[in-house]
Design a protein around this motif. Structure first.
Motif, mmCIF file in Angstrom:
data_model
loop_
_atom_site.group_PDB
_atom_site.id
_atom_site.type_symbol
_atom_site.label_atom_id
_atom_site.label_comp_id
_atom_site.label_asym_id
_atom_site.label_seq_id
_atom_site.Cartn_x
_atom_site.Cartn_y
_atom_site.Cartn_z
ATOM 1 N N VAL A 1 0.844 -1.205 0.000
ATOM 2 C CA VAL A 1 0.000 0.000 0.000
ATOM 3 C C VAL A 1 0.877 1.251 0.000
ATOM 4 C CG1 VAL A 1 -1.669 1.342 1.339
ATOM 5 C CG2 VAL A 1 -1.975 -1.129 1.070
ATOM 6 N N LEU A 2 1.931 1.234 0.818
ATOM 7 C CA LEU A 2 2.838 2.378 0.844
ATOM 8 C C LEU A 2 3.446 2.607 -0.535
ATOM 9 C CD1 LEU A 2 4.710 1.798 4.237
ATOM 10 C CD2 LEU A 2 2.632 3.105 3.799
ATOM 11 N N GLY A 3 3.862 1.524 -1.182
ATOM 12 C CA GLY A 3 4.422 1.650 -2.518
ATOM 13 C C GLY A 3 3.414 2.193 -3.521
ATOM 14 N N ASP A 4 2.158 1.774 -3.397
ATOM 15 C CA ASP A 4 1.119 2.276 -4.301
ATOM 16 C C ASP A 4 0.918 3.777 -4.134
ATOM 17 O OD1 ASP A 4 0.501 -0.209 -5.479
ATOM 18 O OD2 ASP A 4 -0.783 -0.738 -3.799
ATOM 19 N N MET A 5 0.926 4.233 -2.886
ATOM 20 C CA MET A 5 0.741 5.664 -2.654
ATOM 21 C C MET A 5 1.939 6.453 -3.173
ATOM 22 S SD MET A 5 -1.217 6.024 1.009
ATOM 23 C CE MET A 5 0.151 5.369 1.955
ATOM 24 N N LEU A 6 3.136 5.944 -2.946
ATOM 25 C CA LEU A 6 4.335 6.639 -3.414
ATOM 26 C C LEU A 6 4.389 6.679 -4.934
ATOM 27 C CD1 LEU A 6 6.993 5.247 -0.914
ATOM 28 C CD2 LEU A 6 5.582 7.292 -0.729
ATOM 29 N N ALA A 7 3.775 5.688 -5.587
ATOM 30 C CA ALA A 7 3.720 5.670 -7.048
ATOM 31 C C ALA A 7 2.535 6.461 -7.588
ATOM 32 C CB ALA A 7 3.646 4.229 -7.549
ATOM 33 N N GLY A 8 1.667 6.974 -6.706
ATOM 34 C CA GLY A 8 0.563 7.814 -7.154
ATOM 35 C C GLY A 8 -0.628 7.078 -7.716
ATOM 36 N N ARG A 9 -0.855 5.837 -7.311
ATOM 37 C CA ARG A 9 -2.023 5.100 -7.806
ATOM 38 C C ARG A 9 -3.317 5.830 -7.451
ATOM 39 N NH1 ARG A 9 -1.232 1.671 -11.721
ATOM 40 N NH2 ARG A 9 0.966 1.132 -11.620
ATOM 41 N N SER A 10 -4.313 5.689 -8.325
ATOM 42 C CA SER A 10 -5.583 6.396 -8.113
ATOM 43 C C SER A 10 -6.453 5.726 -7.048
ATOM 44 C CB SER A 10 -6.372 6.471 -9.426
ATOM 45 O OG SER A 10 -5.672 7.214 -10.390
ATOM 46 N N ALA A 11 -6.456 4.399 -6.991
ATOM 47 C CA ALA A 11 -7.320 3.684 -6.052
ATOM 48 C C ALA A 11 -6.618 2.428 -5.573
ATOM 49 C CB ALA A 11 -8.654 3.331 -6.709
ATOM 50 N N VAL A 12 -6.625 2.220 -4.274
ATOM 51 C CA VAL A 12 -5.996 1.051 -3.658
ATOM 52 C C VAL A 12 -7.007 0.431 -2.695
ATOM 53 C CG1 VAL A 12 -4.038 0.190 -2.315
ATOM 54 C CG2 VAL A 12 -3.751 2.223 -3.770
ATOM 55 N N TYR A 13 -7.150 -0.892 -2.755
ATOM 56 C CA TYR A 13 -8.008 -1.605 -1.799
ATOM 57 C C TYR A 13 -7.181 -2.727 -1.184
ATOM 58 C CZ TYR A 13 -12.319 -3.496 0.252
ATOM 59 O OH TYR A 13 -13.289 -3.907 1.122
ATOM 60 N N ALA A 14 -7.086 -2.728 0.142
ATOM 61 C CA ALA A 14 -6.253 -3.713 0.842
ATOM 62 C C ALA A 14 -7.016 -4.308 2.015
ATOM 63 C CB ALA A 14 -4.960 -3.063 1.339
ATOM 64 N N ASP A 15 -6.796 -5.587 2.249
ATOM 65 C CA ASP A 15 -7.450 -6.316 3.333
ATOM 66 C C ASP A 15 -6.417 -6.705 4.379
ATOM 67 O OD1 ASP A 15 -9.204 -7.714 4.898
ATOM 68 O OD2 ASP A 15 -9.446 -9.408 3.537
ATOM 69 N N HIS B 1 3.697 12.257 2.148
ATOM 70 C CA HIS B 1 4.852 12.409 1.262
ATOM 71 C C HIS B 1 4.564 11.901 -0.145
ATOM 72 C CE1 HIS B 1 7.537 13.434 4.625
ATOM 73 N NE2 HIS B 1 6.870 12.523 5.311
ATOM 74 N N ALA B 2 3.352 11.423 -0.392
ATOM 75 C CA ALA B 2 3.028 10.859 -1.701
ATOM 76 C C ALA B 2 2.906 11.976 -2.745
ATOM 77 C CB ALA B 2 1.719 10.072 -1.626
ATOM 78 N N PRO B 3 3.058 11.641 -4.027
ATOM 79 C CA PRO B 3 2.995 12.660 -5.078
ATOM 80 C C PRO B 3 1.586 13.204 -5.335
ATOM 81 C CG PRO B 3 3.277 10.487 -6.044
ATOM 82 C CD PRO B 3 3.440 10.322 -4.570
ATOM 83 N N ARG B 4 0.594 12.686 -4.649
ATOM 84 C CA ARG B 4 -0.760 13.233 -4.739
ATOM 85 C C ARG B 4 -1.407 13.093 -3.368
ATOM 86 N NH1 ARG B 4 -3.701 9.381 -8.893
ATOM 87 N NH2 ARG B 4 -5.304 10.990 -8.775
ATOM 88 N N ALA B 5 -2.431 13.863 -3.124
ATOM 89 C CA ALA B 5 -3.167 13.739 -1.868
ATOM 90 C C ALA B 5 -3.972 12.448 -1.866
ATOM 91 C CB ALA B 5 -4.090 14.935 -1.688
ATOM 92 N N TYR B 6 -4.179 11.903 -0.684
ATOM 93 C CA TYR B 6 -4.971 10.674 -0.566
ATOM 94 C C TYR B 6 -6.031 10.834 0.510
ATOM 95 C CZ TYR B 6 -2.282 7.752 -3.702
ATOM 96 O OH TYR B 6 -1.717 7.209 -4.830
ATOM 97 N N ARG B 7 -7.191 10.274 0.206
ATOM 98 C CA ARG B 7 -8.260 10.168 1.191
ATOM 99 C C ARG B 7 -8.341 8.701 1.610
ATOM 100 N NH1 ARG B 7 -12.490 14.140 -2.005
ATOM 101 N NH2 ARG B 7 -11.530 16.090 -1.298
ATOM 102 N N ILE B 8 -8.180 8.464 2.884
ATOM 103 C CA ILE B 8 -8.128 7.104 3.412
ATOM 104 C C ILE B 8 -9.499 6.742 3.983
ATOM 105 C CG2 ILE B 8 -7.052 5.584 5.100
ATOM 106 C CD1 ILE B 8 -4.551 7.327 4.922
ATOM 107 N N VAL B 9 -10.061 5.670 3.460
ATOM 108 C CA VAL B 9 -11.360 5.160 3.912
ATOM 109 C C VAL B 9 -11.124 3.836 4.622
ATOM 110 C CG1 VAL B 9 -13.600 4.257 3.183
ATOM 111 C CG2 VAL B 9 -12.654 6.304 2.090
ATOM 112 N N LEU B 10 -11.628 3.731 5.821
ATOM 113 C CA LEU B 10 -11.514 2.514 6.612
ATOM 114 C C LEU B 10 -12.879 1.819 6.603
ATOM 115 C CD1 LEU B 10 -9.055 1.472 8.233
ATOM 116 C CD2 LEU B 10 -10.129 2.370 10.291
#
Length: 690
Positions: free
Chosen positions: A371-385, A423-432
């Protein structure tokens, strides 16, 4: 520009020198402390010579771990992850022995078991030093993020779009119910969650379908349809196949059916990443995803998450150390519970300590790193369990101290993800969010002395285990079946119809448990048996099950009334007339709709059995060996949560309820559109009803 590059190169060189120096000092200290580890020739050396030997050994070990270790990990990707975790120490120790052999004049040496300890300590110290230096150097940190993002774009193609708009990270806390999360935040177990709530995040509960388990909920959340998923495991008469949600072949088929029903690839089809899930959600980037785990070759990137994480030997050593500590913790906790006579209790021996450690350590670390790698790479949507809590709560109880410790650990992972998002290249909104909760309670077998399979067999007049025969429930069911058979024989003697066979030509009934939900199917009949047909075959079966004190209600099809719900005291209500009163009253609002929906599934079982639920204690009786369970109706298992930043639109209108995983899917899609209006997130317009 050139001055900046020279300054950057100078800082990088300085960091290498500092890490090398610290590693050298660590090696000298360990040589002084450990009798089987030497850095001198047998005749002794000067302090300077010994220091040079240590510097040589530390340098060679650092090069080997940087160059050789990734190759070793890639070669071992097919090894089960928990086995790889145990091998980490020995592989790292082997690299140290090789480094010592390369020291001049053979001055370095260590016993194999000592080499394992030295390598682990040196890797941890080097990693901590490097991390500390990088954190203090903002330029270096930014360059690292840039390099990581560039490498990912080169491997996958630059598909990230709309970086001026926020990305979304959906983190699923498997099995954490709404009330459990609230208590954990209030009691200080989860300060990160408490901080989000204080900052205006919106927390809402949602209601699962009758099948309150990950296979159904996550399929609905990621793919927009969980139609025809009646339980965690079920038998399909038309194919003769046993479906189990966490088996690769079944998960692949369920995902195919959902895509076919909705006409859409899933929530993550556009620049998405799926981490640690049963289903891909249509993501291109996957790691530890069950539906792609059986693929071979370059097309399978599910195991790439292991490689990306374990290719850093410090990560490998840290996770392996935590793995061993977790195994020891589980053994200690289970032993203490057994000695104290804590109840209810289930067996926790065998491979369970290893399975728990994998879920709470290896899976968590790899998924969080991905997940950290996805955010640092600027992915648009990440879903993790994150599955840690669910695994521990099954065996220790959802409100146990063991489970509370896991919640605290998960909160630390959430804090790390939130920090890296800055520190990611885009802002992220985290949904739990969660896929279901868990309900506590003694197992059905522990409470009544026989499991659900023996009860069904006894009701059918079939042989059961000797232990089950000695129980009151087993004896009553066998006696009732015997009386029914004798009555049938009497009717035959007086000219009536002959008695039906105890089982059809296809064999015995298939009895499957999914938490506190059980399914009974008769495989010799290709269609769903009716109540009348079941009564003709086994005159006492339905009555025995409905009257049992551990069973809440049954669902069967009737030829005269359509499907009916049978409850205690002879209650019988057609599904078409079903309300949240009557036999389903204790199960709460929405129970009737959930049962009605499941009744429409093509693969609903001949008999659907939901265990008893006590609303005063919140307890159910699982048909599996679980003292924290989910899978049916009753209590906290059907009340997961959704926690989102306040700037996102409300999941439901004021006074409304969020019901069903399919509706949660639609909410998440809406939030994706809100985050990036120029990114065309498709609507699941063809999804079935929720």
């Amino acid at each position: 520009m050139h001055n900046g590059r020279w300054r950057g190169a100078g800082r990088a060189l300085l960091r290498v020198i500092v890490v090398w120096a610290v590693s050298t000092l660590t090696m000298l200290a360990l040589a002084a402390l450990l009798p089987d580890f030497r850095l001198q020739s047998p005749d002794g050396d000067s302090v300077t010579r010994t220091a040079l030997t240590a510097a040589w050994g530390a340098g060679v070990f650092g090069l080997l771990t940087a160059l050789v270790w990734p190759l070793i990990v890639r070669a071992l990707l097919l090894v089960p992850a928990f086995v790889l975790g145990l091998l980490v120490f020995f592989l790292n120790g082997s690299l140290l022995l090789l480094a010592l052999r390369l020291t001049p004049d053979g001055r370095g040496g260590a016993a194999p078991e000592t080499a394992v300890v030295v390598a682990a300590v040196m890797s941890a110290v080097a990693s901590a030093t490097s991390t500390a230096l990088a954190v203090r150097d903002d330029d270096a940190y930014r360059r690292r993020l840039s390099r990581l993002a560039t490498r990912r774009r080169r491997r996958t193609g630059d598909r990230t779009t709309g970086r001026d708009h926020p990305g979304m990270v959906f983190l699923q806390l498997d099995g954490v119910g709404h009330e459990v999360l609230l208590r954990a935040a209030k009691d200080g177990l989860m300060p990160t969650v408490a901080g989000w709530l204080a900052d205006g995040h919106r927390l809402v509960p949602w209601r699962t379908d009758w099948s309150s388990q990950t296979g159904s909920s996550q399929l609905g959340i990621l793919h927009g349809s969980n139609h025809d998923v009646p339980a965690f495991r079920w038998y399909e008469k038309d194919t003769g196949r046993l479906m189990v949600s966490n088996r690769p072949a079944s998960a692949i088929e369920l995902q195919r059916r959902a895509i076919e029903r909705t006409g859409d690839g899933g929530l993550l089809t556009l620049d998405g990443a799926s981490r640690g899930n049963l289903f891909s959600g249509g993501a291109d980037q996957v790691a530890l995803v069950l539906t792609v785990s059986t693929r071979r070759g370059r097309a399978n990137r599910s195991r790439a998450g292991y490689f990306a994480y374990f290719s850093d030997p410090a990560n490998a050593v840290r996770t392996a150390g935590s793995f061993v500590a977790e195994v020891c913790r589980e053994i200690g906790q289970s032993t203490r519970a057994r000695l104290r006579g804590t109840g209810p209790r289930v067996p926790r021996g065998g491979l369970y300590p290893l399975i728990r450690a994998f879920a709470t350590v290896v899976s968590r670390d790899v998924v969080v790193a991905a997940v950290l790698g996805d955010m640092l790479a600027g992915r648009s949507a990440v879903y993790a369990d994150l599955v840690a809590y669910d695994e521990v709560a099954h065996h220790s109880g959802p409100h146990s101290t063991d489970a509370a410790q896991v919640l605290a650990s998960l909160d630390r992972s959430l804090a790390l993800i939130a920090q890296v998002a800055e520190h990611a290249p885009r802002a992220y909104r985290i949904v739990l969010l969660s896929d279901h909760g868990q309900s506590p309670g003694e197992t059905f077998e522990s409470a009544y002395g026989l499991d659900i399979k023996d009860l069904v067999r006894a009701g059918c007049g079939l042989p059961v285990s000797r232990r089950a025969e000695r129980t009151r429930s087993g004896a009553e069911a066998r006696a009732a079946a015997g009386d029914a058979l004798r009555g049938a024989l009497h009717r035959r003697a007086t000219g009536g119809e002959p008695p039906p066979p105890a089982t059809g030509p296809g064999g015995e009934p298939v009895v499957l448990a999914s938490g506190n939900l059980a399914l009974v199917s008769f495989p010799d009949v290709p269609t769903r048996l009716s109540r009348e047909e079941i009564d003709a075959r086994h005159p006492t079966l339905l009555a025995t099950l409905a009257a049992h004190p551990g069973i809440g209600f049954l669902l069967v099809r009737s030829e005269r009334h359509g499907s009916v719900v049978l409850g205690p005291g002879g209650a019988e209500v057609p599904v078409g007339e079903l309300t949240d009163d009557g036999p389903l009253a204790v199960f709460g609002k929405g129970a009737a709709d959930a049962v009605r929906r499941a009744d429409t599934f093509p693969h609903v079982a001949d008999i659907m059995i939901n265990s008893r639920y006590d609303p005063e204690t919140g307890e159910v009786h699982a048909f599996e060996r679980q003292i924290g369970s989910h899978g049916g109706l009753g209590g906290e298992q059907a009340q997961p949560f959704l926690l989102a930043p306040g700037e996102l639109s409300a999941p439901v209108a004021d006074g409304g309820e969020l019901v069903g995983a399919e509706r949660v899917h639609r909410v998440l899609r809406r939030w994706l559109r809100e985050c990036g209006p120029q990114v065309p997130v498709p609507d699941a317009t063809h999804a079935g009803p929720s």
